[in-house]
Design a protein around this motif. Sequence first.
Motif, short mmCIF file in Angstrom:
data_model
loop_
_atom_site.label_atom_id
_atom_site.label_comp_id
_atom_site.label_asym_id
_atom_site.label_seq_id
_atom_site.Cartn_x
_atom_site.Cartn_y
_atom_site.Cartn_z
N GLY A 28 46.74 138.34 100.63
CA GLY A 28 45.72 139.01 99.82
C GLY A 28 44.29 138.62 100.16
O GLY A 28 43.36 139.12 99.52
N ARG A 72 42.17 142.06 102.38
CA ARG A 72 42.61 143.36 101.88
C ARG A 72 41.98 144.50 102.64
O ARG A 72 40.85 144.39 103.12
N ILE A 112 48.14 143.79 100.77
CA ILE A 112 48.18 142.98 99.54
C ILE A 112 49.56 142.35 99.39
O ILE A 112 50.55 142.82 99.96
N PRO A 113 49.65 141.27 98.60
CA PRO A 113 50.96 140.65 98.36
C PRO A 113 51.91 141.64 97.67
O PRO A 113 51.48 142.49 96.89
N GLU A 115 51.75 142.00 93.90
CA GLU A 115 50.62 142.78 93.42
C GLU A 115 50.82 144.27 93.68
O GLU A 115 50.34 145.11 92.91
#
Length: 321
Positions: A41, A44, A101-102, A105
């Motif tokens: 993250g 991004r 992003i992770p 998330e």
Amino acid sequence: MSNQRVQALRNLAGAGVFILLFTFGLRAIAPGVKPAPDFDGNNRGAEVIIHIERGMSGSQIGVLLEENSVVKSSLAYFRAAVANPASERIAPGEHRIETRIPAREAVLQLLDAKRIVNLVRVRDGARLNEIKEELIKAGFKKDEISAAINSAKAPNLFQVKSIEGFLYPAFYSYPKSTSADSAIASMLEKFNFITRDVEWRFENLTPKELLIIASLVEGEGTPDVFGRVARVVYNRLEKGMPLQFDSTVHYILNTRGEIALSRKDSQIKNPYNTYVYRGLPPGPIGSPTLKAIEATLNPEPGNWLYFVTVLPNDTRFTDSY
């Protein structure tokens, strides 16, 4: 080779297959066994629009997100979705979502109503006429929605004509070209998918009766007490007592949020009025969630006949008036 040796080899082969499958399963779903590639993250990317088709599984969504550089691996997303029970509410349609992003998330962004394009929200326990209003707000024409509702068919198992109770609570997103028939069909498909493992059996009640009870449980309680509300329904039915649920009168009046009914309202002559008529109303009073359905099929044991909410998240149950 003797039969005993053949059987021994077969047993060993079977054990080997089991060990292989068990090991693979651990690697696929057990947290910490072997981390799946995932973004941290810190770098991004720009937002993209992801279109999730109706009926997509978690693994299919993961592949789609990986292909669009939202997540680093589909496996990371799949694990994150499994760890978050709310992921089953991810709406089909278009979502604005960041890239790189992770995975955890990514699940949250797909659940974020503000990121859903052309959002239609079906709230827990929503009634058919409320869902119709939401669709009209989203741009569907009133007469087309009415026609779609009238022509749609409830699942055969329930042997009912109305689709009240079958439009599953969730967020939905529809491109502008979507027809009213397709919009209603997607909500029915969501119900079928969410309840795919439900066995509609409890005591001697029919699936239709169980769905009606689930809608009452949804309308009267909160998830923390669904099981006890369900038990109150069964206890009152067993004793031949009227259910006397305000939610059924609010359904007749198309009202929400009122704390108490007037004496006049409680005496309305309507088969949905559980103050006047004993037994169950003739149909569901809204669309129950899976939690309400599960509570209906697995009520908590108890002798309660009454309940009252004294504070938010504080509902008291008793067997004494």
